[in-house]
Every structure is written in structure tokens, then in C-alpha cells.
Design a protein around this motif. Sequence first.
Motif, PDB file in Angstrom:
ATOM      1  N   LEU A 167      12.995  -4.807  -1.998  1.00  8.98           N
ATOM      2  CA  LEU A 167      11.330  -5.108  -1.162  1.00  8.98           C
ATOM      3  C   LEU A 167      10.286  -4.526  -1.459  1.00  8.98           C
ATOM      4  CD1 LEU A 167      13.533  -3.675   1.830  1.00  8.98           C
ATOM      5  CD2 LEU A 167      13.024  -6.024   1.233  1.00  8.98           C
ATOM      6  N   ARG A 168      10.286  -3.888  -2.609  1.00  2.40           N
ATOM      7  CA  ARG A 168       9.163  -3.137  -2.652  1.00  2.40           C
ATOM      8  C   ARG A 168       7.988  -4.033  -3.374  1.00  2.40           C
ATOM      9  NH1 ARG A 168      11.257   2.218  -6.200  1.00  2.40           N
ATOM     10  NH2 ARG A 168      12.029   2.991  -4.501  1.00  2.40           N
ATOM     11  N   PRO A 169       7.741  -4.930  -4.087  1.00  2.00           N
ATOM     12  CA  PRO A 169       7.172  -6.013  -4.008  1.00  2.00           C
ATOM     13  C   PRO A 169       6.339  -6.884  -2.938  1.00  2.00           C
ATOM     14  CG  PRO A 169       8.959  -6.384  -5.610  1.00  2.00           C
ATOM     15  CD  PRO A 169       9.387  -5.276  -4.918  1.00  2.00           C
ATOM     16  N   GLU A 170       7.449  -7.134  -2.249  1.00  2.00           N
ATOM     17  CA  GLU A 170       6.858  -8.153  -1.225  1.00  2.00           C
ATOM     18  C   GLU A 170       5.889  -6.672   0.147  1.00  2.00           C
ATOM     19  OE1 GLU A 170      10.239  -8.075   2.435  1.00  2.00           O
ATOM     20  OE2 GLU A 170      10.281  -9.230   0.638  1.00  2.00           O
ATOM     21  N   ARG A 171       6.429  -5.997  -0.412  1.00  2.00           N
ATOM     22  CA  ARG A 171       5.854  -4.937   1.045  1.00  2.00           C
ATOM     23  C   ARG A 171       4.557  -4.127   0.516  1.00  2.00           C
ATOM     24  NH1 ARG A 171      10.671  -1.455   4.354  1.00  2.00           N
ATOM     25  NH2 ARG A 171      10.932  -3.456   5.835  1.00  2.00           N
ATOM     26  N   ILE A 172       4.435  -4.059  -1.044  1.00  2.00           N
ATOM     27  CA  ILE A 172       2.858  -3.692  -1.582  1.00  2.00           C
ATOM     28  C   ILE A 172       2.294  -4.941  -1.233  1.00  2.00           C
ATOM     29  CG2 ILE A 172       1.570  -3.477  -4.244  1.00  2.00           C
ATOM     30  CD1 ILE A 172       3.152  -1.388  -3.204  1.00  2.00           C
ATOM     31  N   GLU A 173       2.151  -5.941  -0.949  1.00  2.00           N
ATOM     32  CA  GLU A 173       1.420  -6.932  -0.721  1.00  2.00           C
ATOM     33  C   GLU A 173       1.692  -6.068   1.021  1.00  2.00           C
ATOM     34  OE1 GLU A 173       0.101  -9.817  -2.577  1.00  2.00           O
ATOM     35  OE2 GLU A 173       1.173  -7.742  -3.757  1.00  2.00           O
ATOM     36  N   ARG A 174       1.852  -6.617   1.683  1.00  2.00           N
ATOM     37  CA  ARG A 174       1.781  -5.997   2.989  1.00  2.00           C
ATOM     38  C   ARG A 174       1.027  -5.164   3.024  1.00  2.00           C
ATOM     39  NH1 ARG A 174       1.292  -8.492   7.843  1.00  2.00           N
ATOM     40  NH2 ARG A 174       1.852  -7.271   9.218  1.00  2.00           N
ATOM     41  N   PHE A 175       0.924  -4.123   2.100  1.00  2.00           N
ATOM     42  CA  PHE A 175       0.450  -2.435   2.321  1.00  2.00           C
ATOM     43  C   PHE A 175      -1.226  -2.916   1.991  1.00  2.00           C
ATOM     44  CE2 PHE A 175      -1.813   0.460  -0.868  1.00  2.00           C
ATOM     45  CZ  PHE A 175      -1.843   1.413   0.523  1.00  2.00           C
ATOM     46  N   ARG A 176      -1.500  -3.795   0.663  1.00  2.00           N
ATOM     47  CA  ARG A 176      -2.647  -4.876   0.017  1.00  2.00           C
ATOM     48  C   ARG A 176      -3.025  -5.369   1.386  1.00  2.00           C
ATOM     49  NH1 ARG A 176      -3.558  -5.648  -5.321  1.00  2.00           N
ATOM     50  NH2 ARG A 176      -1.631  -5.196  -6.900  1.00  2.00           N
ATOM     51  N   TRP A 177      -2.840  -6.312   2.826  1.00  2.00           N
ATOM     52  CA  TRP A 177      -3.001  -6.625   3.871  1.00  2.00           C
ATOM     53  C   TRP A 177      -3.420  -5.583   4.418  1.00  2.00           C
ATOM     54  CZ3 TRP A 177      -1.398  -6.543   8.668  1.00  2.00           C
ATOM     55  CH2 TRP A 177      -2.689  -7.027   9.049  1.00  2.00           C
ATOM     56  N   GLY A 178      -2.957  -4.342   4.704  1.00  2.00           N
ATOM     57  CA  GLY A 178      -3.021  -3.601   5.786  1.00  2.00           C
ATOM     58  C   GLY A 178      -4.404  -2.933   5.224  1.00  2.00           C
ATOM     59  N   LEU A 179      -4.581  -2.881   3.481  1.00  2.00           N
ATOM     60  CA  LEU A 179      -5.836  -2.532   3.551  1.00  2.00           C
ATOM     61  C   LEU A 179      -7.633  -2.930   4.083  1.00  2.00           C
ATOM     62  CD1 LEU A 179      -4.466  -0.720  -0.322  1.00  2.00           C
ATOM     63  CD2 LEU A 179      -5.391   0.504   2.020  1.00  2.00           C
ATOM     64  N   ALA A 180      -6.621  -4.175   3.854  1.00  2.00           N
ATOM     65  CA  ALA A 180      -8.458  -5.103   3.810  1.00  2.00           C
ATOM     66  C   ALA A 180      -8.533  -5.174   5.510  1.00  2.00           C
ATOM     67  CB  ALA A 180      -7.832  -6.705   3.063  1.00  2.00           C
ATOM     68  N   ARG A 181      -7.509  -4.835   6.038  1.00  2.00           N
ATOM     69  CA  ARG A 181      -7.736  -4.893   7.990  1.00  2.00           C
ATOM     70  C   ARG A 181      -8.479  -3.397   8.127  1.00  2.00           C
ATOM     71  NH1 ARG A 181      -5.665  -7.579  12.471  1.00  2.00           N
ATOM     72  NH2 ARG A 181      -5.554  -9.058  10.834  1.00  2.00           N
ATOM     73  N   THR A 182      -7.535  -2.444   7.340  1.00  2.00           N
ATOM     74  CA  THR A 182      -8.286  -1.152   7.394  1.00  2.00           C
ATOM     75  C   THR A 182      -9.775  -1.601   6.994  1.00  2.00           C
ATOM     76  OG1 THR A 182      -6.495   0.160   6.833  1.00  2.00           O
ATOM     77  CG2 THR A 182      -9.009   1.001   7.069  1.00  2.00           C
ATOM     78  N   ARG A 183     -10.358  -2.321   5.989  1.00  2.00           N
ATOM     79  CA  ARG A 183     -11.789  -1.499   5.967  1.00  2.00           C
ATOM     80  C   ARG A 183     -12.304  -2.765   6.759  1.00  2.00           C
ATOM     81  NH1 ARG A 183     -13.181   1.906   3.903  1.00  2.00           N
ATOM     82  NH2 ARG A 183     -15.204   1.127   2.774  1.00  2.00           N
ATOM     83  N   GLU A 184     -12.230  -4.046   7.071  1.00  2.00           N
ATOM     84  CA  GLU A 184     -12.705  -4.888   8.006  1.00  2.00           C
ATOM     85  C   GLU A 184     -13.087  -4.393   9.482  1.00  2.00           C
ATOM     86  OE1 GLU A 184      -9.401  -7.792   8.094  1.00  2.00           O
ATOM     87  OE2 GLU A 184     -10.352  -8.950   6.286  1.00  2.00           O
ATOM     88  N   LEU A 185     -12.321  -3.446   9.621  1.00  2.00           N
ATOM     89  CA  LEU A 185     -12.272  -2.616  11.219  1.00  2.00           C
ATOM     90  C   LEU A 185     -13.461  -1.182  11.011  1.00  2.00           C
ATOM     91  CD1 LEU A 185      -8.829  -2.403  11.942  1.00  2.00           C
ATOM     92  CD2 LEU A 185     -10.738  -3.234  13.656  1.00  2.00           C
ATOM     93  N   GLY A 186     -13.669  -1.631   9.451  1.00  2.00           N
ATOM     94  CA  GLY A 186     -14.916  -0.318   9.161  1.00  2.00           C
ATOM     95  C   GLY A 186     -14.004   1.042   9.112  1.00  2.00           C
ATOM     96  N   LEU A 187     -12.866   1.331   8.929  1.00  2.00           N
ATOM     97  CA  LEU A 187     -12.505   2.321   9.099  1.00  2.00           C
ATOM     98  C   LEU A 187     -11.273   2.559   7.293  1.00  2.00           C
ATOM     99  CD1 LEU A 187     -10.307   1.953  11.849  1.00  2.00           C
ATOM    100  CD2 LEU A 187     -12.440   3.365  11.578  1.00  2.00           C
ATOM    101  N   SER A 188     -11.741   4.047   6.972  1.00  2.00           N
ATOM    102  CA  SER A 188     -11.169   4.318   5.455  1.00  2.00           C
ATOM    103  C   SER A 188     -10.346   5.336   5.751  1.00  2.00           C
ATOM    104  CB  SER A 188     -12.374   5.155   4.994  1.00  2.00           C
ATOM    105  OG  SER A 188     -12.331   6.464   6.015  1.00  2.00           O
ATOM    106  N   ASP A 189      -9.499   4.931   6.249  1.00  2.00           N
ATOM    107  CA  ASP A 189      -7.525   5.840   6.997  1.00  2.00           C
ATOM    108  C   ASP A 189      -7.021   4.915   7.552  1.00  2.00           C
ATOM    109  OD1 ASP A 189      -7.859   9.005   6.277  1.00  2.00           O
ATOM    110  OD2 ASP A 189      -9.757   8.161   7.243  1.00  2.00           O
TER     111      ASP A 189
END
Length: 281
Positions: free
Chosen positions: A93-115
Motif C-alpha cells: 500500500l505504500r505507493p498509493e499512500r505516498i501519493e495520498r501523503f503528497r495530497w495532504g502536504l498540498a492541503r496543509t500548505r493551502e491552509l497556510g500551515l506547516s504541520d
Amino acid sequence: MSIEPLAIGVCSWSLQVSSIPELKGFLDRLGVDVVQIACGDPHHASWVEGDNMPTVARAAGFRMWGTMLGFPGEDYTTPQTIEKTGGFGDPALRPERIERFRWGLARTRELGLSDMMLHAGFIPEVGDPGRKSFLDTLAQVADLARQAGVTIAFETGQETAALLRRTLDELQCPNLRVNFDPANMLLYDKDDPLQALDLIAPYLRSVHMKDACRPTVPRTWGTEVPLGQGQTNTRAIVRKLWQLGYTGPLLIEREVGTQEERFRDIEYGVRYLRQCLAELN
């Protein structure tokens, strides 16, 4: 917006909300304005605002302390099911979860957050043949987060504090930290939370205030209870956090009960934490 040390806040998914206005309404009723916000995955609330959620959240008037990311397919039915399905544990499951993780990073930055907080999965013990590939995955996660300017905090609970500390020591990634959840340590029947806090203190980034009792039957879940009614020793944990110089908020998490029951327990938790803070000197 800055957040003062030990400010009382709430995890958005605990309130089972589906829109930013609904979240804001609950926060107003609780008399708090600090929240750790779900990215919008199946386990931590889907937002009706969709891709527009970050814009709406940033204009809502509350203060956010990072995001929380969960993965589709994580199964918390038993400790055994989440061991198989949680985080980056399953190599398939790691490849698809890495992609979901990338999405989470983008969402975090869109929220103006860094954690961003998440469950890494069950960390293999030293000597386990799967440990190297698991740690390689965590190093990849750290590098992706570094490129995005995001700090990752792994939730405590699935493994002992000693194993978590050793793993972070080995990885030597400055942006990999810990989201301390004392109740998880009891729900998974691991460490004493207060002793564990001393061990992981150098990596402490965020805190979930949750209470629980250990399981009475091995390999089953413990029982989550309202703050101050379990075995985590919440008062002592708040004092220890203060003594350690922890500068983040105290984020109440409640994951059982109806929405009305959760709100009632969180409301009680806010009052309880205020009492704990008033006792500090």
C-alpha cells in the motif's frame, strides 16, 4: 495567527462536522478558537466545501494548529486490523499512500500551515526484517515534507516510546516529530504515558488530550473515557508539559459516542483542562 503555549483547542474530527461553518459554530459554543483540522480524508471528515475548504477555513476566524491525515482503508476494528492496515505498514500500500501523503502536504500548505499529523503505522522492532524498508519509507516521507516546508508529527501509541525514540534517533530527520497522545498508549496497552513523555520530549511537537483505561483482555482495545476519568493522569501530564516548556496547544480529542455525546464530553474536557492549568505555579 499565533497560538499561545498550552492554549486549549479541539480536533475537528472529534466534533464530526462536515462544513467549516458547522465547525466554527461548535468552537464558539465551546468558547475556544484553536483547532487541529482534518485534511478531509474518510477517517477525519469529508468537507462539503471540497477543494475550496482551505479558503473558507482561513477566513473563518479560528486558529489552526496543523492538519491531520488518515488513509483510505485503515481499519480500527481491532488492534490486529489496524496493525495490518495502518499508515505505511503494508509494503503493497505504500505507493498509493505516498501519493495520498503528497495530497495532504498540498492541503496543509493551502491552509497556510506547516504541520501535519498522522499515524506512521506499526514500527517494526529492531531486528525485524521489515524494519529497513519501513524506515526508508519514513525517510522518503520526511524528504517530501521537507521539500514542502512541512513538519510531520507521528502519533504515539502503536509502539513503545523507546522504539519510537530509537527510530527517530536513527532517522535523524529534523522535520520528523511526535504528536503525543497519552490515551493511545493505554488503548494499545503500551507504556505509562507520563514516563513515555520524558523519553520522547526532545521530539515533542503536538499533543492530543485524550483519556483511556487499559484493556482487561490482552490484544483487545482499551476503553476511551472523558478527560480526567481514566488512567492517563491528565493533571500530571499537563504539569509535565508545562515543566518541559512545551509551547503548543492542548488539543482535545474524543473518538467515541454520538456527536451530541462527544460535544458534551469535549465541553467537560475544556472545563477540566482550565482547572488543570489554573493549578500550575
